[in-house]
Design a protein around this motif. Sequence first.
Motif, short mmCIF file in Angstrom:
data_model
loop_
_atom_site.label_atom_id
_atom_site.label_comp_id
_atom_site.label_asym_id
_atom_site.label_seq_id
_atom_site.Cartn_x
_atom_site.Cartn_y
_atom_site.Cartn_z
N PHE A 55 0.85 -1.19 0.00
CA PHE A 55 0.00 0.00 0.00
C PHE A 55 0.89 1.24 0.00
N PRO A 56 1.22 1.78 -1.17
CA PRO A 56 2.08 2.96 -1.22
C PRO A 56 1.45 4.16 -0.53
N ASP A 57 2.31 5.03 0.00
CA ASP A 57 1.84 6.26 0.63
C ASP A 57 1.24 7.20 -0.41
N GLN A 58 0.57 8.22 0.08
CA GLN A 58 -0.12 9.16 -0.80
C GLN A 58 0.85 9.85 -1.76
N GLU A 59 2.06 10.17 -1.27
CA GLU A 59 3.02 10.86 -2.13
C GLU A 59 3.46 9.98 -3.30
N VAL A 60 3.51 8.67 -3.08
CA VAL A 60 3.87 7.75 -4.16
C VAL A 60 2.74 7.68 -5.18
N GLU A 61 1.50 7.61 -4.70
CA GLU A 61 0.36 7.60 -5.63
C GLU A 61 0.28 8.89 -6.42
N LEU A 99 5.35 -0.14 -13.43
CA LEU A 99 3.97 0.26 -13.18
C LEU A 99 3.79 1.71 -13.60
N ALA A 100 2.84 1.96 -14.47
CA ALA A 100 2.63 3.32 -14.98
C ALA A 100 1.14 3.58 -15.17
N TYR A 101 0.78 4.85 -15.00
CA TYR A 101 -0.61 5.29 -15.19
C TYR A 101 -0.73 5.92 -16.57
N GLN A 102 -1.83 5.58 -17.27
CA GLN A 102 -2.08 6.12 -18.61
C GLN A 102 -3.25 7.10 -18.52
N PRO A 103 -2.98 8.39 -18.51
CA PRO A 103 -4.05 9.39 -18.32
C PRO A 103 -5.13 9.35 -19.39
N LEU A 104 -4.77 9.05 -20.63
CA LEU A 104 -5.76 9.07 -21.71
C LEU A 104 -6.82 7.99 -21.52
N THR A 105 -6.41 6.82 -21.12
CA THR A 105 -7.35 5.71 -20.93
C THR A 105 -7.77 5.54 -19.48
N ARG A 106 -7.07 6.25 -18.58
CA ARG A 106 -7.33 6.13 -17.14
C ARG A 106 -7.18 4.69 -16.67
N TYR A 133 -4.80 -2.76 -16.20
CA TYR A 133 -5.70 -2.93 -15.07
C TYR A 133 -6.59 -1.68 -14.95
N ASP A 134 -7.78 -1.88 -14.40
CA ASP A 134 -8.72 -0.78 -14.26
C ASP A 134 -8.46 0.06 -13.01
N LEU A 140 -1.31 -3.12 -8.45
CA LEU A 140 -0.35 -3.45 -7.39
C LEU A 140 -0.40 -4.93 -7.04
N ALA A 141 -1.60 -5.50 -7.07
CA ALA A 141 -1.72 -6.94 -6.81
C ALA A 141 -0.99 -7.74 -7.88
#
Length: 236
Positions: A55-61, A99-106, A133-134, A140-141
Amino acid sequence: MSPLAGLRVLSGFIVFWALLFGALAPVQAQKPQVFQLNLHRTPEALYLSGRMEIFPDQEVEEALLKSVPLYFVWQVDVYRERWYWTDRRVASVTRTLRLAYQPLTRRWRVSLSNDAAVNAGGAGLQYALHQNYDSLADALAGVARVTRWKIADAARLPTDQDHRVEFAFRLDLSLLPRPFQIGLGNQPGWTIEVRDQILVPNRVEPERAPAPASELEAAEVPASASAGVESPAPAR
């Protein structure tokens, strides 16, 4: 100098050194509450399965939401125990997950690298598999779980000798973009690391049908495996 002034100067030095040593002191990572690690030995190979909850901290998220990728490294070393000399490392495997977030597809993407993380920048790694992943929790899992990962060939593990597995899972800060690496080593929220060891069972079990697993869980990473040459264990 008056005695009162001298006490003030001395107090200032004490506070300065306390802050300095506090900043330099290493941060101790905590083991996840949910942590499982299992070995399965077959006539062909030794496999590792494991999972944990991180469970990463808020700053990591927040960094992830700003499109800063994170790199998680699984490292496994297999040692042959020797009473007359230092233990000998007979196999070593590594897998790196981005692990990366894709803003266009969320959506969240987890990518499995074929390259060992040693001496490689995050941008220089090449990836063989990708899975989307959605939610961050699901991603993370996927990062913190592995199923039937081949870590050594059976031929390298004689049943009449004792072996052990040393395991490590960590968030590799050295693969982050340079601006984010400054000062992160002493911030508890960025310290995600788990280490453990387990004895290799001498009993060889028959091969059984594996449980359904995602491509990332079942994938092997041959490019990062180095089991061809035995080497002595590092001094501990």
